[in-house]
Design an enzyme around this catalytic site. Structure first.
Site, PDB file in Angstrom:
ATOM      1  N   PRO A 108      10.497  66.874  -4.099  1.00  0.00           N
ATOM      2  CA  PRO A 108      10.863  66.282  -5.394  1.00  0.00           C
ATOM      3  C   PRO A 108      10.320  67.087  -6.584  1.00  0.00           C
ATOM      4  N   TRP A 127      16.835  66.401  -1.290  1.00  0.00           N
ATOM      5  CA  TRP A 127      18.118  67.119  -1.338  1.00  0.00           C
ATOM      6  C   TRP A 127      18.348  67.915  -0.062  1.00  0.00           C
ATOM      7  N   ASN A 170      18.113  84.348   2.855  1.00  0.00           N
ATOM      8  CA  ASN A 170      18.963  85.548   2.740  1.00  0.00           C
ATOM      9  C   ASN A 170      20.242  85.384   3.554  1.00  0.00           C
ATOM     10  N   ARG A 190      22.435  82.532   1.799  1.00  0.00           N
ATOM     11  CA  ARG A 190      22.976  82.975   0.503  1.00  0.00           C
ATOM     12  C   ARG A 190      24.112  83.974   0.721  1.00  0.00           C
ATOM     13  N   GLU A 203      20.251  76.895  -2.917  1.00  0.00           N
ATOM     14  CA  GLU A 203      19.961  78.241  -2.383  1.00  0.00           C
ATOM     15  C   GLU A 203      19.509  79.189  -3.485  1.00  0.00           C
TER      16      GLU A 203
HETATM   17  P1  TGC Z   1       7.172  85.735  -4.288  1.00  0.00           P
HETATM   18  O1  TGC Z   1       5.707  85.976  -4.516  1.00  0.00           O
HETATM   19  O2  TGC Z   1       8.151  86.475  -5.100  1.00  0.00           O
HETATM   20  O3  TGC Z   1       7.515  85.949  -2.755  1.00  0.00           O
HETATM   21  C1  TGC Z   1       6.712  85.418  -1.722  1.00  0.00           C
HETATM   22  C2  TGC Z   1       6.839  86.333  -0.519  1.00  0.00           C
HETATM   23  O4  TGC Z   1       8.182  86.297  -0.050  1.00  0.00           O
HETATM   24  C3  TGC Z   1       8.759  87.629  -0.095  1.00  0.00           C
HETATM   25  N1  TGC Z   1      10.159  87.448  -0.502  1.00  0.00           N
HETATM   26  C4  TGC Z   1      11.179  87.509   0.365  1.00  0.00           C
HETATM   27  N2  TGC Z   1      11.212  87.803   1.678  1.00  0.00           N
HETATM   28  C5  TGC Z   1      12.411  87.780   2.299  1.00  0.00           C
HETATM   29  N3  TGC Z   1      13.550  87.482   1.630  1.00  0.00           N
HETATM   30  C6  TGC Z   1      13.556  87.185   0.314  1.00  0.00           C
HETATM   31  N4  TGC Z   1      14.702  86.871  -0.298  1.00  0.00           N
HETATM   32  C7  TGC Z   1      12.338  87.196  -0.373  1.00  0.00           C
HETATM   33  N5  TGC Z   1      11.960  86.939  -1.668  1.00  0.00           N
HETATM   34  C8  TGC Z   1      10.628  87.102  -1.723  1.00  0.00           C
HETATM   35  C9  TGC Z   1       7.931  88.386  -1.108  1.00  0.00           C
HETATM   36  O5  TGC Z   1       7.992  89.765  -0.878  1.00  0.00           O
HETATM   37  C10 TGC Z   1       6.552  87.808  -0.824  1.00  0.00           C
HETATM   38  O6  TGC Z   1       6.093  88.405   0.386  1.00  0.00           O
HETATM   39  P2  TGC Z   1       4.516  88.633   0.639  1.00  0.00           P
HETATM   40  O7  TGC Z   1       4.461  89.395   1.908  1.00  0.00           O
HETATM   41  O8  TGC Z   1       4.025  89.387  -0.560  1.00  0.00           O
HETATM   42  O9  TGC Z   1       3.906  87.271   0.737  1.00  0.00           O
HETATM   43  O10 TGC Z   1       7.388  84.143  -4.399  1.00  0.00           O
HETATM   44  P3  TGC Z   1       7.438  83.192  -5.656  1.00  0.00           P
HETATM   45  O11 TGC Z   1       6.614  82.001  -5.310  1.00  0.00           O
HETATM   46  O12 TGC Z   1       7.098  83.963  -6.903  1.00  0.00           O
HETATM   47  O13 TGC Z   1       8.964  82.696  -5.717  1.00  0.00           O
HETATM   48  C11 TGC Z   1      10.003  83.599  -5.641  1.00  0.00           C
HETATM   49  C12 TGC Z   1      11.384  82.972  -5.781  1.00  0.00           C
HETATM   50  C13 TGC Z   1      11.552  82.267  -7.095  1.00  0.00           C
HETATM   51  C14 TGC Z   1      12.333  84.136  -5.741  1.00  0.00           C
HETATM   52  C15 TGC Z   1      11.735  82.062  -4.621  1.00  0.00           C
HETATM   53  O14 TGC Z   1      10.805  81.099  -4.422  1.00  0.00           O
HETATM   54  C16 TGC Z   1      13.120  81.464  -4.666  1.00  0.00           C
HETATM   55  O15 TGC Z   1      14.012  82.101  -4.159  1.00  0.00           O
HETATM   56  N6  TGC Z   1      13.346  80.235  -5.231  1.00  0.00           N
HETATM   57  C17 TGC Z   1      14.589  79.516  -5.071  1.00  0.00           C
HETATM   58  C18 TGC Z   1      14.385  78.422  -4.040  1.00  0.00           C
HETATM   59  C19 TGC Z   1      15.563  78.249  -3.134  1.00  0.00           C
HETATM   60  O16 TGC Z   1      16.441  79.069  -3.015  1.00  0.00           O
HETATM   61  N7  TGC Z   1      15.569  77.140  -2.429  1.00  0.00           N
HETATM   62  C20 TGC Z   1      16.616  76.870  -1.493  1.00  0.00           C
HETATM   63  C21 TGC Z   1      16.315  75.636  -0.657  1.00  0.00           C
HETATM   64  S1  TGC Z   1      17.372  75.507   0.762  1.00  0.00           S
HETATM   65  C22 TGC Z   1      18.866  75.094   0.145  1.00  0.00           C
HETATM   66  O17 TGC Z   1      19.103  75.026  -1.020  1.00  0.00           O
HETATM   67  C23 TGC Z   1      19.908  74.828   1.136  1.00  0.00           C
HETATM   68  S2  TGC Z   1      21.401  74.297   0.505  1.00  0.00           S
HETATM   69  C24 TGC Z   1      22.359  74.822   1.782  1.00  0.00           C
HETATM   70  C25 TGC Z   1      23.686  74.282   1.885  1.00  0.00           C
HETATM   71  O18 TGC Z   1      23.873  73.053   1.890  1.00  0.00           O
HETATM   72  O19 TGC Z   1      24.588  75.150   2.026  1.00  0.00           O
HETATM   73  P1  FAD Z   2      14.651  73.045 -10.802  1.00  0.00           P
HETATM   74  O1  FAD Z   2      13.896  74.045 -10.023  1.00  0.00           O
HETATM   75  O2  FAD Z   2      13.890  71.917 -11.409  1.00  0.00           O
HETATM   76  O3  FAD Z   2      15.486  73.792 -11.932  1.00  0.00           O
HETATM   77  C1  FAD Z   2      16.066  73.106 -13.050  1.00  0.00           C
HETATM   78  C2  FAD Z   2      16.583  74.150 -14.036  1.00  0.00           C
HETATM   79  O4  FAD Z   2      15.482  74.954 -14.482  1.00  0.00           O
HETATM   80  C3  FAD Z   2      17.594  75.118 -13.423  1.00  0.00           C
HETATM   81  O5  FAD Z   2      18.577  75.451 -14.376  1.00  0.00           O
HETATM   82  C4  FAD Z   2      16.764  76.356 -13.107  1.00  0.00           C
HETATM   83  O6  FAD Z   2      17.536  77.561 -13.079  1.00  0.00           O
HETATM   84  C5  FAD Z   2      15.776  76.335 -14.271  1.00  0.00           C
HETATM   85  N1  FAD Z   2      14.552  77.066 -13.953  1.00  0.00           N
HETATM   86  C6  FAD Z   2      13.616  76.770 -13.033  1.00  0.00           C
HETATM   87  N2  FAD Z   2      12.645  77.686 -13.025  1.00  0.00           N
HETATM   88  C7  FAD Z   2      12.966  78.597 -13.974  1.00  0.00           C
HETATM   89  C8  FAD Z   2      12.373  79.794 -14.449  1.00  0.00           C
HETATM   90  N3  FAD Z   2      11.250  80.283 -13.927  1.00  0.00           N
HETATM   91  N4  FAD Z   2      12.990  80.473 -15.446  1.00  0.00           N
HETATM   92  C9  FAD Z   2      14.158  80.027 -15.959  1.00  0.00           C
HETATM   93  N5  FAD Z   2      14.784  78.902 -15.551  1.00  0.00           N
HETATM   94  C10 FAD Z   2      14.181  78.205 -14.563  1.00  0.00           C
HETATM   95  N6  FAD Z   2      17.045  72.194  -0.390  1.00  0.00           N
HETATM   96  C11 FAD Z   2      16.582  72.320   0.889  1.00  0.00           C
HETATM   97  O7  FAD Z   2      15.422  72.641   1.104  1.00  0.00           O
HETATM   98  N7  FAD Z   2      17.405  72.109   1.951  1.00  0.00           N
HETATM   99  C12 FAD Z   2      18.694  71.745   1.804  1.00  0.00           C
HETATM  100  O8  FAD Z   2      19.408  71.575   2.797  1.00  0.00           O
HETATM  101  C13 FAD Z   2      19.201  71.562   0.487  1.00  0.00           C
HETATM  102  N8  FAD Z   2      20.464  71.125   0.285  1.00  0.00           N
HETATM  103  C14 FAD Z   2      20.897  70.816  -0.967  1.00  0.00           C
HETATM  104  C15 FAD Z   2      22.146  70.208  -1.147  1.00  0.00           C
HETATM  105  C16 FAD Z   2      22.574  69.863  -2.418  1.00  0.00           C
HETATM  106  C17 FAD Z   2      23.877  69.163  -2.597  1.00  0.00           C
HETATM  107  C18 FAD Z   2      21.783  70.184  -3.557  1.00  0.00           C
HETATM  108  C19 FAD Z   2      22.260  69.860  -4.932  1.00  0.00           C
HETATM  109  C20 FAD Z   2      20.549  70.772  -3.384  1.00  0.00           C
HETATM  110  C21 FAD Z   2      20.080  71.084  -2.086  1.00  0.00           C
HETATM  111  N9  FAD Z   2      18.809  71.635  -1.876  1.00  0.00           N
HETATM  112  C22 FAD Z   2      18.324  71.803  -0.605  1.00  0.00           C
HETATM  113  C23 FAD Z   2      17.902  71.801  -3.001  1.00  0.00           C
HETATM  114  C24 FAD Z   2      18.167  73.052  -3.839  1.00  0.00           C
HETATM  115  O9  FAD Z   2      17.777  74.200  -3.177  1.00  0.00           O
HETATM  116  C25 FAD Z   2      17.425  72.884  -5.178  1.00  0.00           C
HETATM  117  O10 FAD Z   2      18.114  71.878  -5.887  1.00  0.00           O
HETATM  118  C26 FAD Z   2      17.375  74.181  -5.969  1.00  0.00           C
HETATM  119  O11 FAD Z   2      16.528  75.121  -5.351  1.00  0.00           O
HETATM  120  C27 FAD Z   2      16.911  73.941  -7.432  1.00  0.00           C
HETATM  121  O12 FAD Z   2      15.784  73.139  -7.473  1.00  0.00           O
HETATM  122  P2  FAD Z   2      15.734  71.855  -8.457  1.00  0.00           P
HETATM  123  O13 FAD Z   2      16.954  71.052  -8.208  1.00  0.00           O
HETATM  124  O14 FAD Z   2      14.416  71.209  -8.240  1.00  0.00           O
HETATM  125  O15 FAD Z   2      15.840  72.436  -9.895  1.00  0.00           O
END
Ligand code: TGC
Ligand code: FAD
Length: 390
Positions: A138, A166, A245, A248, A369
């Site tokens: 959350p 989520w 990766n 995405r 993602e």
């Molecule tokens: P940061 O310090 O940059 O990185 C931590 C460690 O991770 C390494 N790293 C990666 N390794 C592999 N692949 C990548 N894409 C990587 N990006 C970073 C990095 O080198 C470092 O390694 P080490 O060895 O130094 O520890 O981490 P940070 O805390 O500053 O955050 C970086 C950030 C913002 C890029 C990352 O946290 C991020 O990508 N945030 C977005 C979160 C996100 O994508 N959540 C997705 C949740 S799952 C989901 O949404 C499923 S929906 C699916 C569906 O329904 O289709």
């Molecule tokens: P926040 O992180 O609160 O972001 C809110 C806004 O602030 C966004 O516009 C963002 O770009 C902006 N923002 C945040 N940080 C910064 C910054 N540093 N600089 C500039 N702008 C910033 N997650 C899972 O783990 N597993 C799943 O299976 C999964 N499925 C999902 C399915 C659906 C339908 C949805 C909607 C989400 C799902 N998610 C899942 C969660 C999803 O990965 C998150 O919603 C996403 O990573 C964004 O997090 P948040 O919603 O908390 O938004």
């Protein structure tokens, strides 16, 4: 519903191998026959068509790039084409497959012990066991490294406590991959059977997007799991990011499918809708400008997806290149869906046409993602060397 015609202005099909075209065409046929006829009513009812899971398994959609444990051994480009076709049907169907395959089977395959692989992968490939991926909390979405979920070691067990939010497929999964911090504050991945005492999944209702997909909140209250459920190869935030990766990359292709469906609908509609006389609206300059903008952007996105796919097949695609793909193609699909909705006039808001559903779905795809802006920062970091997240 208008019959879909292929969208390939620049001959992308000629860049595909015969096998790639075969994979694309069989996924396309399956989507036409099994998804398109039911998807509007699923979205209306807020229902994931779970009855189609065995067919998806038989089509080889689960763990498709694995060549062992029952996987179909597809190339990355073939897998991308499957994602394109599934998302042309609906982003929620592609989401289900992405999560099951890229976010649960992939980490078991990559970080799991041999015993874990043998136990989980064959039934997951067969669609008998469904998975979900719990990273987001959350209070920690874009910044998952701050997570509060803990896994405390207690003898031969781990005890998990925390909240995940989520989570796609959370309430239909038999196994949840939960990311939690261990006693050393390291992020590790844990396989949690969802019937364990203390585990609760609740479906999130009232979504205006991805209505044909199950999204849930998870709570873990002193959930005890055997120590053997830890994925031994995981360690640090980079482990879940490595899974992202894969997912995405699939989204980068999937978004093209949604855009192709919206564009083709708008093109056909503009060809028969008449206003101001006997000429279809497609004969007006402003309408042509919109249609050309759409096909131009789709063609670029198709090339980008294919190039990143070719790099990935060679093991050369970097995380930042995958971020660029996700960022560009989802934004392109959202713009395309909005332009198509506009061209359909009032019909653009009705579910007689697929456009509004795609447009609403793509709002989620833009956010999950990694949001569009987070991918801007990832690519920004890559090209400047300067991190601008905090
Ligand atoms: P940061 O310090 O940059 O990185 C931590 C460690 O991770 C390494 N790293 C990666 N390794 C592999 N692949 C990548 N894409 C990587 N990006 C970073 C990095 O080198 C470092 O390694 P080490 O060895 O130094 O520890 O981490 P940070 O805390 O500053 O955050 C970086 C950030 C913002 C890029 C990352 O946290 C991020 O990508 N945030 C977005 C979160 C996100 O994508 N959540 C997705 C949740 S799952 C989901 O949404 C499923 S929906 C699916 C569906 O329904 O289709
Ligand atoms: P926040 O992180 O609160 O972001 C809110 C806004 O602030 C966004 O516009 C963002 O770009 C902006 N923002 C945040 N940080 C910064 C910054 N540093 N600089 C500039 N702008 C910033 N997650 C899972 O783990 N597993 C799943 O299976 C999964 N499925 C999902 C399915 C659906 C339908 C949805 C909607 C989400 C799902 N998610 C899942 C969660 C999803 O990965 C998150 O919603 C996403 O990573 C964004 O997090 P948040 O919603 O908390 O938004």
């Amino acid at each position: 519903m208008l019959k879909f015609r292929d969208v390939d202005f620049i001959g992308i099909g000629t860049l595909l191998s015969e096998n790639e075209r075969l994979v694309r065409d069989s996924a396309r046929r399956w989507v036409e026959e099994r998804i398109i006829p039911i998807i509007e009513s699923c979205a209306r009812e807020g229902r994931f068509p779970i009855e189609l899971v065995p067919e998806m398994a038989a089509m080889g959609f689960f763990g498709a790039t694995m060549s062992d444990y029952g996987g179909a051994g597809m190339s990355q480009v073939e897998y991308g084409l499957v994602m394109q076709e599934l998302e042309r049907g609906d982003s929620g169907i592609r989401s289900f497959v992405s999560v099951h395959s890229s976010l649960v089977m992939y980490p078991i395959h990559t970080f799991g012990s041999e015993e874990q692989k043998q136990k989980w992968l064959p039934p997951m490939q067969a669609g008998e066991v469904l998975g979900c991926f719990g990273l987001t909390e959350p209070d920690f979405g874009s910044n998952p490294g701050g997570m509060r979920t803990r896994a405390r070691k207690s003898g031969n067990e781990y005890v998990l406590n925390g909240e995940k939010m989520w989570i796609t497929s959370g309430s239909i999964a038999q196994v949840a991959l939960i990311w939690a911090k261990d006693d050393d504050d390291r992020i590790r991945g844990f396989l949690v059977e969802t019937d364990r005492p203390g585990f609760r999944a609740e479906t999130i209702h009232g979504k205006m997007s991805l209505r044909a997909s199950v999204t849930s909140s998870l709570s873990l209250n002193d959930v005890r799991i055997p120590a053997a459920n830890l994925l031994p190869g995981t360690g640090g935030l980079k482990s879940p990011l490595q899974c992202l990766n894969q997912a995405r990359y699939g989204i980068g292709w999937g978004a093209v499918g949604a855009a192709m469906q919206c564009y083709d609908t708008a093109l056909q509609y503009a060809g028969f809708r008449k206003q101001f006389g006997d000429k279809p609206i497609a004969g007006h300059q402003l309408v042509q400008q919109k249609l050309v903008g759409m096909i131009n952007a789709i063609s670029q996105a198709q090339l980008l997806a294919l190039q990143v796919g070719r790099l990935k097949d060679r093991g050369e695609a970097s995380p930042a290149q995958i971020s660029l793909l996700k960022r560009n193609n989802v934004a392109m699909a959202l713009d395309t869906a909005r332009a198509a909705r506009d061209l359909l006039g009032a019909n653009g808001i009705a579910d007689e046409y697929p456009v509004f559903r795609h447009m609403a779905n793509l709002e989620s795809v833009n956010t999950y993602e990694g949001t569009h802006d987070i991918h801007t920062l990832i690519v920004g970091h890559s090209i400047t060397g300067i991190e601008a997240f905090s």
